[in-house]
Design a protein around this motif. Structure first.
Motif, PDB file in Angstrom:
ATOM      1  N   THR A 152      17.400   0.205   2.618  1.00  0.00           N
ATOM      2  CA  THR A 152      18.490   1.067   3.102  1.00  0.00           C
ATOM      3  C   THR A 152      17.979   2.423   3.584  1.00  0.00           C
ATOM      4  OG1 THR A 152      18.840   1.823   0.820  1.00  0.00           O
ATOM      5  CG2 THR A 152      20.204  -0.035   1.614  1.00  0.00           C
ATOM      6  N   SER A 153      16.894   2.901   2.995  1.00  0.00           N
ATOM      7  CA  SER A 153      16.357   4.221   3.348  1.00  0.00           C
ATOM      8  C   SER A 153      15.446   4.120   4.574  1.00  0.00           C
ATOM      9  CB  SER A 153      15.570   4.787   2.164  1.00  0.00           C
ATOM     10  OG  SER A 153      14.740   5.855   2.578  1.00  0.00           O
ATOM     11  N   PRO A 154      15.586   5.027   5.547  1.00  0.00           N
ATOM     12  CA  PRO A 154      14.682   5.035   6.705  1.00  0.00           C
ATOM     13  C   PRO A 154      13.220   5.191   6.301  1.00  0.00           C
ATOM     14  CG  PRO A 154      16.546   6.498   7.094  1.00  0.00           C
ATOM     15  CD  PRO A 154      16.635   6.079   5.669  1.00  0.00           C
ATOM     16  N   GLU A 155      12.975   5.996   5.251  1.00  0.00           N
ATOM     17  CA  GLU A 155      11.603   6.205   4.800  1.00  0.00           C
ATOM     18  C   GLU A 155      11.000   4.907   4.265  1.00  0.00           C
ATOM     19  OE1 GLU A 155       9.835   8.847   5.117  1.00  0.00           O
ATOM     20  OE2 GLU A 155      11.338  10.287   5.779  1.00  0.00           O
ATOM     21  N   GLU A 156      11.813   4.121   3.505  1.00  0.00           N
ATOM     22  CA  GLU A 156      11.329   2.846   2.979  1.00  0.00           C
ATOM     23  C   GLU A 156      11.046   1.863   4.122  1.00  0.00           C
ATOM     24  OE1 GLU A 156      13.440   2.455  -1.398  1.00  0.00           O
ATOM     25  OE2 GLU A 156      14.627   1.950   0.379  1.00  0.00           O
ATOM     26  N   LYS A 157      11.946   1.842   5.096  1.00  0.00           N
ATOM     27  CA  LYS A 157      11.756   0.952   6.244  1.00  0.00           C
ATOM     28  C   LYS A 157      10.495   1.324   7.024  1.00  0.00           C
ATOM     29  CE  LYS A 157      16.473  -0.620   7.167  1.00  0.00           C
ATOM     30  NZ  LYS A 157      17.542  -0.760   8.172  1.00  0.00           N
ATOM     31  N   LEU A 158      10.273   2.637   7.202  1.00  0.00           N
ATOM     32  CA  LEU A 158       9.089   3.103   7.924  1.00  0.00           C
ATOM     33  C   LEU A 158       7.818   2.685   7.197  1.00  0.00           C
ATOM     34  CD1 LEU A 158       8.075   4.945  10.316  1.00  0.00           C
ATOM     35  CD2 LEU A 158       7.952   6.779   8.631  1.00  0.00           C
ATOM     36  N   ASP A 159       7.797   2.868   5.874  1.00  0.00           N
ATOM     37  CA  ASP A 159       6.626   2.534   5.076  1.00  0.00           C
ATOM     38  C   ASP A 159       6.350   1.033   5.134  1.00  0.00           C
ATOM     39  OD1 ASP A 159       4.580   3.382   3.091  1.00  0.00           O
ATOM     40  OD2 ASP A 159       5.692   2.001   1.808  1.00  0.00           O
ATOM     41  N   TYR A 160       7.415   0.215   4.996  1.00  0.00           N
ATOM     42  CA  TYR A 160       7.255  -1.249   5.030  1.00  0.00           C
ATOM     43  C   TYR A 160       6.780  -1.706   6.415  1.00  0.00           C
ATOM     44  CZ  TYR A 160       8.367  -6.220   4.946  1.00  0.00           C
ATOM     45  OH  TYR A 160       8.296  -7.579   5.040  1.00  0.00           O
TER      46      TYR A 160
ATOM     47  N   MET B  45       9.016   3.976  14.871  1.00  0.00           N
ATOM     48  CA  MET B  45       8.893   2.513  14.881  1.00  0.00           C
ATOM     49  C   MET B  45       9.137   1.952  16.282  1.00  0.00           C
ATOM     50  SD  MET B  45      10.610   1.284  11.277  1.00  0.00           S
ATOM     51  CE  MET B  45      11.827   2.574  11.000  1.00  0.00           C
ATOM     52  N   GLU B  46      10.113   2.537  16.981  1.00  0.00           N
ATOM     53  CA  GLU B  46      10.420   2.090  18.338  1.00  0.00           C
ATOM     54  C   GLU B  46       9.199   2.269  19.250  1.00  0.00           C
ATOM     55  OE1 GLU B  46      13.990   2.850  21.577  1.00  0.00           O
ATOM     56  OE2 GLU B  46      13.141   4.566  20.517  1.00  0.00           O
ATOM     57  N   ALA B  47       8.523   3.404  19.129  1.00  0.00           N
ATOM     58  CA  ALA B  47       7.330   3.663  19.943  1.00  0.00           C
ATOM     59  C   ALA B  47       6.231   2.647  19.648  1.00  0.00           C
ATOM     60  CB  ALA B  47       6.818   5.079  19.687  1.00  0.00           C
ATOM     61  N   LYS B  48       6.049   2.303  18.372  1.00  0.00           N
ATOM     62  CA  LYS B  48       5.041   1.313  17.996  1.00  0.00           C
ATOM     63  C   LYS B  48       5.385  -0.061  18.558  1.00  0.00           C
ATOM     64  CE  LYS B  48       1.634  -0.693  15.826  1.00  0.00           C
ATOM     65  NZ  LYS B  48       0.301  -0.678  16.467  1.00  0.00           N
ATOM     66  N   LEU B  49       6.673  -0.416  18.522  1.00  0.00           N
ATOM     67  CA  LEU B  49       7.100  -1.725  19.045  1.00  0.00           C
ATOM     68  C   LEU B  49       6.869  -1.815  20.544  1.00  0.00           C
ATOM     69  CD1 LEU B  49      10.331  -2.125  16.904  1.00  0.00           C
ATOM     70  CD2 LEU B  49       8.396  -3.708  16.909  1.00  0.00           C
ATOM     71  N   TYR B  50       7.173  -0.735  21.277  1.00  0.00           N
ATOM     72  CA  TYR B  50       6.908  -0.745  22.718  1.00  0.00           C
ATOM     73  C   TYR B  50       5.408  -0.906  22.986  1.00  0.00           C
ATOM     74  CZ  TYR B  50      11.607   0.390  24.389  1.00  0.00           C
ATOM     75  OH  TYR B  50      12.931   0.334  24.715  1.00  0.00           O
ATOM     76  N   SER B  51       4.585  -0.287  22.148  1.00  0.00           N
ATOM     77  CA  SER B  51       3.132  -0.423  22.298  1.00  0.00           C
ATOM     78  C   SER B  51       2.701  -1.866  22.075  1.00  0.00           C
ATOM     79  CB  SER B  51       2.417   0.499  21.301  1.00  0.00           C
ATOM     80  OG  SER B  51       1.024   0.316  21.365  1.00  0.00           O
TER      81      SER B  51
ATOM     82  N   LEU C 150       0.721   9.070  11.649  1.00  0.00           N
ATOM     83  CA  LEU C 150       1.139   7.842  12.330  1.00  0.00           C
ATOM     84  C   LEU C 150       1.351   8.086  13.817  1.00  0.00           C
ATOM     85  CD1 LEU C 150       3.735   6.464   9.733  1.00  0.00           C
ATOM     86  CD2 LEU C 150       1.448   5.565  10.194  1.00  0.00           C
ATOM     87  N   LEU C 151       1.950   9.233  14.140  1.00  0.00           N
ATOM     88  CA  LEU C 151       2.262   9.562  15.530  1.00  0.00           C
ATOM     89  C   LEU C 151       0.982   9.726  16.354  1.00  0.00           C
ATOM     90  CD1 LEU C 151       4.401  10.314  17.648  1.00  0.00           C
ATOM     91  CD2 LEU C 151       4.302  12.658  16.808  1.00  0.00           C
ATOM     92  N   LEU C 152       0.011  10.474  15.812  1.00  0.00           N
ATOM     93  CA  LEU C 152      -1.234  10.697  16.542  1.00  0.00           C
ATOM     94  C   LEU C 152      -2.047   9.406  16.670  1.00  0.00           C
ATOM     95  CD1 LEU C 152      -2.320  14.168  15.106  1.00  0.00           C
ATOM     96  CD2 LEU C 152      -1.326  13.689  17.339  1.00  0.00           C
ATOM     97  N   GLU C 153      -2.026   8.561  15.620  1.00  0.00           N
ATOM     98  CA  GLU C 153      -2.708   7.264  15.702  1.00  0.00           C
ATOM     99  C   GLU C 153      -2.098   6.412  16.811  1.00  0.00           C
ATOM    100  OE1 GLU C 153      -5.273   5.895  14.372  1.00  0.00           O
ATOM    101  OE2 GLU C 153      -5.825   7.391  12.880  1.00  0.00           O
ATOM    102  N   LEU C 154      -0.759   6.455  16.913  1.00  0.00           N
ATOM    103  CA  LEU C 154      -0.047   5.684  17.930  1.00  0.00           C
ATOM    104  C   LEU C 154      -0.395   6.177  19.336  1.00  0.00           C
ATOM    105  CD1 LEU C 154       2.026   3.505  18.568  1.00  0.00           C
ATOM    106  CD2 LEU C 154       3.830   5.182  18.211  1.00  0.00           C
ATOM    107  N   MET C 155      -0.432   7.507  19.521  1.00  0.00           N
ATOM    108  CA  MET C 155      -0.786   8.060  20.835  1.00  0.00           C
ATOM    109  C   MET C 155      -2.238   7.722  21.177  1.00  0.00           C
ATOM    110  SD  MET C 155       1.156  11.760  20.530  1.00  0.00           S
ATOM    111  CE  MET C 155       0.965  12.270  22.240  1.00  0.00           C
ATOM    112  N   ASP C 156      -3.120   7.791  20.175  1.00  0.00           N
ATOM    113  CA  ASP C 156      -4.522   7.415  20.356  1.00  0.00           C
ATOM    114  C   ASP C 156      -4.619   5.965  20.846  1.00  0.00           C
ATOM    115  OD1 ASP C 156      -7.231   6.741  20.053  1.00  0.00           O
ATOM    116  OD2 ASP C 156      -7.494   8.108  18.391  1.00  0.00           O
ATOM    117  N   GLU C 157      -3.885   5.072  20.191  1.00  0.00           N
ATOM    118  CA  GLU C 157      -3.890   3.645  20.535  1.00  0.00           C
ATOM    119  C   GLU C 157      -3.395   3.415  21.966  1.00  0.00           C
ATOM    120  OE1 GLU C 157      -1.293  -0.304  19.276  1.00  0.00           O
ATOM    121  OE2 GLU C 157      -1.527   1.316  17.818  1.00  0.00           O
ATOM    122  N   ASN C 158      -2.284   4.094  22.350  1.00  0.00           N
ATOM    123  CA  ASN C 158      -1.707   3.902  23.682  1.00  0.00           C
ATOM    124  C   ASN C 158      -2.633   4.430  24.777  1.00  0.00           C
ATOM    125  OD1 ASN C 158       1.008   2.650  23.634  1.00  0.00           O
ATOM    126  ND2 ASN C 158       1.434   4.276  22.179  1.00  0.00           N
ATOM    127  N   TYR C 159      -3.203   5.611  24.551  1.00  0.00           N
ATOM    128  CA  TYR C 159      -4.101   6.166  25.562  1.00  0.00           C
ATOM    129  C   TYR C 159      -5.340   5.287  25.731  1.00  0.00           C
ATOM    130  CZ  TYR C 159      -1.442  10.510  25.971  1.00  0.00           C
ATOM    131  OH  TYR C 159      -0.468  11.431  26.228  1.00  0.00           O
TER     132      TYR C 159
END
Length: 654
Positions: free
Chosen positions: A41-49, A91-97, A126-135
């Protein structure tokens, strides 16, 4: 016979239905990660999972996950829940990646990064890792370096090196220098295993940089340190550590073998490659598959170079679970080389064509990456398109569900159609067998035609060579006649004729020297023609500054001969008449261009120009009459400009 057929068919149906039911039962037993995600139910729990579940797409696609995340995101946006918005957008950004829409992923990540005051360190990581991966996927390495600099500034130490980026860019020397500077100072003096890894990595960068001899030295250092590590009884080693040491040994032996293949030391390479492949296969781990494939291809190349053709073919026909594009291209190239060796040119051509198709596909992928790079640089975030994509995916998912229901109902019809398909295949096999003879006949005829074409080309080249020799003989005869003639006018006429014959001979010389017998490269021809004219007028023309602008222009023989004769007349006239007081400051400019079906020619000098009664003389001058006829032959008209210093001729042609 009928009872046997019915028994076989019944057994076949039972296998299909049994497998179908078994798959359905197995699927039901495995819990869907998306269902577990939705229970939180918690966004934080969903993000971690979400980020701790690497196998989240085992039962639900990335589009299914995207739909679920978007529903939660919409709810958070309606309630102004900033924590939820941040988590779901991440999470949406990771899914698009993961889907491959890296430009959309970057756009969302940039939007989140601009709100850095509301992002905690965990989400920022997490955000910087995601940008690193996309670039990295978009090959925007300068941006990737910027992201890692940011991570350094925030005190994040994981994945902040730069040598892997340099290697991705193909700058292996720079990658090696950066790796040595970053890693070597951190290795303790007694850590032999770390030194073995270090020298193996340095050798790998040198191998990629095509410096195989130096790479071999580094790989041998790696083996030496690995032996010290294995033989050091003072250190108790676990099974996992022994496993890692053997895996590293296999990797280094493979690298040594690949370097020896690069150095054409094929006999020395074979035992190293065999040992590496054997060790990797014993471990039977998926992570070693790329190394096994690469070593197998190099082993096949070594055997192929040593004329062990059967062994090479057996290695190249091994079944690999996953093979990347570069490895597939290499395998196709080696198979083509094998078939060339056994003179099966048809099969060789097929593998060359496969590589051509792969390269075309790579070009299309490069274009797609470039488009995404442009969008990522501009930074546009089209949320409407995202919503539209999800809605379209909803419709597609519903259609898939309906299709699955219909498929269950049609399964019996499909099985019946399989029987008819088998009968059809039998008919096709019969037709194929019948056509083999025709195919062989076509191949023989094609081979005969190719041989005939080569023979005709050789004959045509010989004809041009003989025509050139005959014209040179005519030129020699004119030279002999000149020596036996006392009349100055006759000598001058003979010299002019000799110059024209040389211009035509030069055309045929250029033709038989070319690979393509249809066209002549005019820049080289014009320069050779001017040298030929200068040899006739030994006392004039050698101090004139001549500029030829015809680079890249090609003409067929029907146009090249008239051009050569026209140019011969113009240059001869300049040498004879344009500079009566000396040619120290003389200049000639020749310009020739042809684009498509249209062309343009211009000739000018800075001499004394044409005499005032030139119009009357031109009617009696053989040179001018010849030039006008030749220009008419090119379907054009010779234009003369007397307004400038010297003289200028030009005309358009088609």
């Amino acid at each position: 016979m009928k009872p046997k057929k019915q028994t076989v068919l019944t057994f076949f149906f039972s296998l299909i239905f049994g497998g179908y039911l078994l798959c359905a039962q197995t699927t039901n037993k495995t819990e869907n990660p998306l269902d577990q995600f939705q229970e939180f139910t918690s966004p934080e729990e969903k993000l971690d999972y979400f980020f701790k579940t690497p196998n989240r797409y085992t039962q639900s696609s990335a589009y299914d996950w995207l739909e679920s995340v978007r529903v939660s995101l919409n709810t958070s946006e309606k309630t102004n829940d900033s924590t939820g918005i941040m988590a779901y957008k991440l999470m949406e950004a990771k899914l698009y990646s993961d889907i491959g829409d890296n430009d959309k992923s970057i756009a969302i990540a940039k939007e989140l990064y601009n709100k850095t005051d509301t992002v905690d360190l965990n989400k920022m990581t997490l955000l910087l890792e995601l940008m690193d991966e996309n670039y990295h996927k978009l090959q925007m390495y300068d941006k990737q370096i910027e992201i890692r600099e940011l991570k350094k500034g925030l005190g994040l130490t994981e994945n902040v090196a730069f040598y892997d980026i340099y290697a991705s860019m193909g700058l292996y020397r720079q990658a090696m220098k950066q790796y040595i500077m970053d890693v070597k100072p951190t290795i303790p003096d007694n850590d032999y295993y770390a030194f073995a890894e270090f020298y193996n990595k340095v050798g790998y960068y040198l191998y990629q940089d095509k410096s195989a001899p130096t790479a071999l030295n580094e790989f041998n250092k790696s083996i030496s340190f690995l032996n010290l590590y294995v033989n050091d009884i003072s250190i108790q080693k676990s099974e996992g550590e022994i496993f890692k040491a053997e895996a590293l040994r296999a990797e280094v032996e493979g690298n040594i073998g690949k370097s020896q293949v690069l150095l054409k030391q094929y006999i020395e390479a074979i035992p190293n490659l065999n040992s590496s492949i054997k060790t990797f296969k014993e471990f039977n781990q998926g992570e070693f598959s790329p190394a096994i494939i690469e070593n197998t291809l190099n082993l096949a190349e070594a055997h192929l170079q040593l004329d062990n053709n059967k062994t090479a073919k057996k290695l190249l026909e091994e079944e690999f679970e996953v093979i990347n594009v570069e490895q597939q291209i290499k395998r196709n190239r080696l198979l083509a080389a094998y078939y060339d060796k056994i003179e099966n040119y048809k099969s060789a051509a097929q593998f060359y064509k496969r590589n051509a198709f792969i390269k075309d596909s790579l070009k299309a992928t490069e274009v797609s990456i470039l488009k995404q790079q442009l969008v990522a640089i501009v930074g546009t975030s089209d949320l409407e398109n995202s919503r539209k994509l999800i809605n379209e995916q909803k419709v597609a998912n519903e259609k898939i569900r309906n299709d699955l229901k219909a498929k269950d109902e049609r399964i019996y019809l499909v099985l019946i159609s399989l029987v008819f398909t088998v009968l059809g295949l039998i008919g096709l096999v019969y037709a194929y067998a019948k056509s083999i003879k025709n195919q062989r006949l076509i191949a023989e005829q094609k081979h005969f035609i190719e041989d005939s074409l080569k023979e005709k080309e050789s004959l045509l080249r010989e004809i041009h060579h003989r025509v050139k020799n005959n014209l040179q003989m005519v030129s020699s005869l004119l030279s002999l006649q000149t020596r036996n003639t006392k009349s100055k006018a006759a000598i001058e006429a003979l010299e002019e004729g000799k110059s024209r014959v040389k211009a035509m001979a030069l055309i045929h010389q250029k033709l038989y020297q070319n690979e393509d017998l249809s066209y002549i490269e005019m820049q080289g021809y014009i320069e050779s023609l001017i040298n030929s004219v200068q040899s006739v007028y030994k006392k004039g023309g050698h101090n004139i500054n001549i500029t030829v602008d015809a680079e890249g222009t090609e003409l067929d023989i029907d146009r090249a001969i008239p051009f050569g004769l026209i140019l011969n007349e113009l240059v001869s006239n300049t040498f004879k008449y344009a500079f009566p007081e000396g040619d120290d400051n003389g200049k000639i400019y020749i310009h020739l261009r042809k684009e498509g079906d249209q062309g343009y020619f211009e000739y000018s000098d800075n001499g004394i120009g044409l005499p005032e009664d030139m119009d009357e003389r031109s009617n009696s001058s053989m040179g001018f009459r010849l030039m006008n006829r030749l220009v008419n032959q090119l379907k054009s008209k010779l234009n003369v400009d007397r307004t400038t210093q010297g003289v200028r001729y030009w005309f358009n042609f088609y």
